[in-house]
Design a protein around this motif. Structure first.
Motif, PDB file in Angstrom:
ATOM      1  N   SER A 212       0.808  -1.225   0.000  1.00  0.00           N
ATOM      2  CA  SER A 212       0.000   0.000   0.000  1.00  0.00           C
ATOM      3  C   SER A 212       0.837   1.270   0.000  1.00  0.00           C
ATOM      4  O   SER A 212       0.285   2.360  -0.212  1.00  0.00           O
ATOM      5  CB  SER A 212      -0.928   0.006   1.218  1.00  0.00           C
ATOM      6  OG  SER A 212      -1.706  -1.168   1.285  1.00  0.00           O
ATOM      7  N   LEU A 213       2.127   1.158   0.271  1.00  0.00           N
ATOM      8  CA  LEU A 213       2.961   2.356   0.423  1.00  0.00           C
ATOM      9  C   LEU A 213       2.991   3.251  -0.821  1.00  0.00           C
ATOM     10  O   LEU A 213       2.919   4.477  -0.685  1.00  0.00           O
ATOM     11  CB  LEU A 213       4.381   1.943   0.818  1.00  0.00           C
ATOM     12  CG  LEU A 213       4.583   1.595   2.295  1.00  0.00           C
ATOM     13  CD1 LEU A 213       6.029   1.185   2.540  1.00  0.00           C
ATOM     14  CD2 LEU A 213       4.214   2.783   3.190  1.00  0.00           C
ATOM     15  N   PRO A 214       3.112   2.725  -2.041  1.00  0.00           N
ATOM     16  CA  PRO A 214       3.155   3.641  -3.198  1.00  0.00           C
ATOM     17  C   PRO A 214       1.913   4.513  -3.321  1.00  0.00           C
ATOM     18  O   PRO A 214       2.022   5.722  -3.578  1.00  0.00           O
ATOM     19  CB  PRO A 214       3.293   2.683  -4.393  1.00  0.00           C
ATOM     20  CG  PRO A 214       3.928   1.469  -3.838  1.00  0.00           C
ATOM     21  CD  PRO A 214       3.375   1.338  -2.470  1.00  0.00           C
ATOM     22  N   GLU A 215       0.731   3.919  -3.149  1.00  0.00           N
ATOM     23  CA  GLU A 215      -0.496   4.709  -3.235  1.00  0.00           C
ATOM     24  C   GLU A 215      -0.600   5.693  -2.081  1.00  0.00           C
ATOM     25  O   GLU A 215      -1.035   6.838  -2.247  1.00  0.00           O
ATOM     26  CB  GLU A 215      -1.710   3.780  -3.249  1.00  0.00           C
ATOM     27  CG  GLU A 215      -1.750   2.831  -4.423  1.00  0.00           C
ATOM     28  CD  GLU A 215      -2.016   3.564  -5.727  1.00  0.00           C
ATOM     29  OE1 GLU A 215      -2.542   4.689  -5.680  1.00  0.00           O
ATOM     30  OE2 GLU A 215      -1.682   3.011  -6.798  1.00  0.00           O
ATOM     31  N   MET A 216      -0.201   5.246  -0.885  1.00  0.00           N
ATOM     32  CA  MET A 216      -0.265   6.144   0.273  1.00  0.00           C
ATOM     33  C   MET A 216       0.753   7.273   0.156  1.00  0.00           C
ATOM     34  O   MET A 216       0.516   8.383   0.650  1.00  0.00           O
ATOM     35  CB  MET A 216      -0.023   5.338   1.558  1.00  0.00           C
ATOM     36  CG  MET A 216      -1.104   4.311   1.863  1.00  0.00           C
ATOM     37  SD  MET A 216      -0.628   3.163   3.169  1.00  0.00           S
ATOM     38  CE  MET A 216      -0.286   4.297   4.512  1.00  0.00           C
ATOM     39  N   MET A 304      -7.483  13.808   3.962  1.00  0.00           N
ATOM     40  CA  MET A 304      -7.459  12.735   4.956  1.00  0.00           C
ATOM     41  C   MET A 304      -8.462  11.643   4.609  1.00  0.00           C
ATOM     42  O   MET A 304      -8.185  10.437   4.785  1.00  0.00           O
ATOM     43  CB  MET A 304      -7.749  13.301   6.344  1.00  0.00           C
ATOM     44  CG  MET A 304      -6.647  14.213   6.878  1.00  0.00           C
ATOM     45  SD  MET A 304      -5.058  13.349   7.088  1.00  0.00           S
ATOM     46  CE  MET A 304      -5.433  12.328   8.490  1.00  0.00           C
ATOM     47  N   ASN A 305      -9.644  12.033   4.126  1.00  0.00           N
ATOM     48  CA  ASN A 305     -10.614  11.025   3.690  1.00  0.00           C
ATOM     49  C   ASN A 305     -10.115  10.265   2.464  1.00  0.00           C
ATOM     50  O   ASN A 305     -10.372   9.056   2.319  1.00  0.00           O
ATOM     51  CB  ASN A 305     -11.955  11.682   3.377  1.00  0.00           C
ATOM     52  CG  ASN A 305     -12.684  12.100   4.640  1.00  0.00           C
ATOM     53  OD1 ASN A 305     -12.448  11.544   5.710  1.00  0.00           O
ATOM     54  ND2 ASN A 305     -13.567  13.077   4.530  1.00  0.00           N
ATOM     55  N   LEU A 306      -9.401  10.954   1.580  1.00  0.00           N
ATOM     56  CA  LEU A 306      -8.819  10.281   0.424  1.00  0.00           C
ATOM     57  C   LEU A 306      -7.777   9.264   0.867  1.00  0.00           C
ATOM     58  O   LEU A 306      -7.710   8.142   0.338  1.00  0.00           O
ATOM     59  CB  LEU A 306      -8.196  11.312  -0.519  1.00  0.00           C
ATOM     60  CG  LEU A 306      -7.545  10.771  -1.799  1.00  0.00           C
ATOM     61  CD1 LEU A 306      -8.574  10.044  -2.657  1.00  0.00           C
ATOM     62  CD2 LEU A 306      -6.893  11.902  -2.580  1.00  0.00           C
ATOM     63  N   LEU A 307      -6.965   9.626   1.856  1.00  0.00           N
ATOM     64  CA  LEU A 307      -5.969   8.690   2.385  1.00  0.00           C
ATOM     65  C   LEU A 307      -6.643   7.480   3.019  1.00  0.00           C
ATOM     66  O   LEU A 307      -6.214   6.332   2.821  1.00  0.00           O
ATOM     67  CB  LEU A 307      -5.087   9.407   3.406  1.00  0.00           C
ATOM     68  CG  LEU A 307      -3.991   8.575   4.074  1.00  0.00           C
ATOM     69  CD1 LEU A 307      -3.003   8.074   3.035  1.00  0.00           C
ATOM     70  CD2 LEU A 307      -3.287   9.371   5.154  1.00  0.00           C
ATOM     71  N   THR A 308      -7.723   7.723   3.775  1.00  0.00           N
ATOM     72  CA  THR A 308      -8.455   6.610   4.391  1.00  0.00           C
ATOM     73  C   THR A 308      -9.043   5.687   3.332  1.00  0.00           C
ATOM     74  O   THR A 308      -9.006   4.453   3.461  1.00  0.00           O
ATOM     75  CB  THR A 308      -9.571   7.150   5.294  1.00  0.00           C
ATOM     76  OG1 THR A 308      -9.013   8.032   6.277  1.00  0.00           O
ATOM     77  CG2 THR A 308     -10.303   6.018   5.994  1.00  0.00           C
ATOM     78  N   ALA A 309      -9.599   6.286   2.263  1.00  0.00           N
ATOM     79  CA  ALA A 309     -10.184   5.473   1.194  1.00  0.00           C
ATOM     80  C   ALA A 309      -9.114   4.630   0.495  1.00  0.00           C
ATOM     81  O   ALA A 309      -9.359   3.461   0.152  1.00  0.00           O
ATOM     82  CB  ALA A 309     -10.892   6.374   0.189  1.00  0.00           C
ATOM     83  N   ILE A 310      -7.937   5.212   0.271  1.00  0.00           N
ATOM     84  CA  ILE A 310      -6.860   4.459  -0.382  1.00  0.00           C
ATOM     85  C   ILE A 310      -6.396   3.308   0.503  1.00  0.00           C
ATOM     86  O   ILE A 310      -6.189   2.181   0.029  1.00  0.00           O
ATOM     87  CB  ILE A 310      -5.694   5.403  -0.728  1.00  0.00           C
ATOM     88  CG1 ILE A 310      -6.091   6.330  -1.888  1.00  0.00           C
ATOM     89  CG2 ILE A 310      -4.444   4.622  -1.081  1.00  0.00           C
ATOM     90  CD1 ILE A 310      -5.048   7.341  -2.256  1.00  0.00           C
TER      91      ILE A 310
END
Length: 570
Positions: A212-216, A304-310
């Motif tokens: 998940s690190l690349p997307e995050m 922050m919501n985008l990060l949670t969704a990812i």
């Protein structure tokens, strides 16, 4: 005397599609009925099938050695005794941190009353530690032998295991040579690796984070740009001017320089004590609220919501990938067991006309497999219904679909009473509403204790009059005893003890302790008396079964053909 089979030789061969023999000199399970060593080869085929089925049950890889000695060692390594010994060793080496210098194992955490902690002599904890390291070294050696050097070189966890063991042993030797006065013990930092390496769930979690690190990182970069941009705006808006009063000084403390501004906006972004950041500037000029509103809307409500969704999307994707891998391993293990058993010859060594597995051979395998009794009994009953008809690959796989079900043991039947009055009483006291009444009584007991504690908060314990509270406690205890007896009457002694909540309540009642732990939300869902002793309930992974793809025949056979120690003859 037949020569022992070499590891490089195929252990399984079968002619398919009419014609075609296995290469000369190939020892297969088909030849177990003739020639010397037939019983040993028969046992080898049975043990191979047992190992493959156990691998399928535990979702393990089948790419390990399958000769006679390796099969014996493999089953002993994955036995409950060995695995529990390894788990206890991991616990022991991690627990040493509470005893080693500087020790934190004291009776109280208050520094005013804490006594000097016990300091173990040099060599005591080191002796325990070296025993643990030797167990880990034996664990690594067994894994390296069973899976082979080629697999060992490709597995980063095993390579890391080796490096950590070597560094730990070197650091342990340095500690003893310096009489435990070394300034730094590197091996203490490496101890959590032993837990990670031997826990499949920990490995999956770390792999998921790595995946998940690349997307995050992309969203994290947007958050960093967002913070830096508004940090510069904040310093331009709030750091200028003179400090006229205490309010201005308070406002300037949050934006007086770059580190303070970044920290303040990070606090505001995480909504942790954020009013302290906003109120001083807002009190100076209400128009400053626009700055904080825009910052919060973009940062907290969008990024922050985008990060949670990812994170959710990546973890869900990895979950599906992990479930798909587990399903493939189970299917591959059962198919490997089918290939081994179907290659066993019939009477006199003749090739069977129909390709399949004899039920009696599979029964012999199931008796040796480490499997819970409920699943084993259900599979053996289904297998006996086939009689002497060989099982095809699809029938063999359907038989092992029982592993995808979890057994739910039902409660013993309730006692039967002839009297209508007793039947009505049994229905009343066995109803789940009676449990709700007990919960209300326990809640009332807790409230009464809290009320008396509040009323007597300013009274010394020696001067309190606990007569009324004692009477109330006696009343509640009598009710708990009566409730326990009535439930035993309604459910029977075995039925009462089959509910963990009832066992807990009964023990607390017997020792005259009152504690609110009587909730059982599933009590009204229990089956009625007279139903079968066990039913089956789907496991948690089956809700995803519509999404998961069933492995195809060619995929399973291709993977089996790539097995480093098990080759199929075509």
């Amino acid at each position: 005397m037949a020569e022992p089979q070499a590891e490089s030789e195929p252990l399984l061969g079968r002619a398919r599609g009419g014609g075609g023999d296995c290469p000369a000199g190939l020892t297969t399970c088909r030849s177990i009925q003739v020639g010397p060593g037939a019983a040993a080869r028969w046992d080898l085929c049975i043990d191979q099938a047992v190992v493959f089925i156990e691998d399928a049950i535990q979702y393990r890889s089948i790419n390990h050695r399958v000769d006679a000695s390796s099969t014996w060692l493999y089953r002993r390594y994955y036995s409950n005794v060995c695995q529990r010994t390894l788990s206890f060793t991991i616990f022991l080496i991690l627990f040493l941190a509470f005893i080693e210098t500087p020790s934190s194992l004291t009776s109280t955490a208050d520094v005013r009353y804490r006594a000097v902690p016990w300091e173990p002599p040099c060599g005591l904890t080191e002796s325990v530690e070296v025993l643990c390291l030797l167990v880990f070294a034996a664990d690594l050696s067994v894994k390296g032998y069973l899976f082979g050097w080629a697999h060992f070189q490709k597995n980063l966890w095993l390579l890391g295991y080796l490096v950590v063991l070597v560094v730990s042993l070197v650091d342990w030797t340095v500690s003893l040579s310096l009489v435990c006065h070394e300034p730094l013990r590197i091996r203490r930092l490496l101890r959590p690796f032993f837990l990670l390496q031997n826990s499949s769930m920990m490995k999956k979690t770390l792999k998921c984070i790595h995946w998940s690190l690349p997307e995050m990182a992309s969203v994290g970069l947007l958050l960093a740009i967002h913070l830096c941009l508004f940090t510069m705006f904040g310093m331009l808006l709030f750091a200028g001017g003179k400090q006229d009063d205490g309010q201005d000084r308070e406002r300037l403390t949050y934006f007086q320089n770059l580190p303070e501004s970044l920290t303040s906006l990070l606090v505001l972004l995480t909504t942790a004590n954020n009013p302290d950041v906003m109120i001083p500037a807002y009190s100076k000029n209400r128009a400053y609220a626009i700055f904080f509103i825009v910052f919060t809307v973009i940062g907290s409500l969008f990024l922050m919501n985008l990060l949670t969704a990812i994170i959710y999307s990546q973890f869900r994707g990895y979950l599906m990938k992990s479930l798909q891998t587990s399903l493939f391993r189970r299917r591959l293990g059962t198919r490997a067991a089918f290939e081994v058993l179907s290659s066993m010859a019939g009477e006199g060594g003749a090739f069977p006309q129909a390709v399949g597995v004899k039920p009696q051979n599979l029964l012999q395998v199931l008796q040796k497999v480490q499997l819970d009794s409920s699943h084993k009994q259900a599979m053996m009953e289904t297998l006996r219904s086939y009689g002497s008809v060989p099982l095809s690959a699809d029938e063999f796989q359907k038989l092992f679909n029982e592993l995808d079900r979890s057994v739910v043991k039902e409660h013993p039947p309730r006692p039967e009473y002839q009297s209508p009055f007793l039947q009505s009483a049994q229905f009343l006291f066995g109803h789940y509403y009676f449990d709700y009444l007990g919960n209300l009584i326990a809640l009332a007991n807790l409230v009464s204790i809290c009320v008396f504690l509040v009323l007597d908060a300013d009274v010394l314990p020696a001067e309190r009059d606990d007569f009324v509270l004692g009477i109330l406690n006696c009343v509640f205890i009598v009710y708990y005893l009566l409730e326990m007896l009535l439930k035993v009457f309604a459910l029977g002694l075995r039925g009462y003890l089959s509910y963990p909540s009832n066992v807990f309540d009964g023990l607390l009642t017997i020792v005259l302790l009152n504690f609110l732990h009587k909730w059982d939300p599933h009590s009204h869902l229990q089956p009625l008396a007279g139903t079968p002793e066990a039913t089956y309930q789907m496991t948690v992974e089956l809700p995803f079964r519509d999404i998961l793809e069933e492995p195809r025949e060619d995929e399973l056979m291709e993977r089996l053909s790539q097995h480093p120690h098990l080759r199929l003859c075509r």
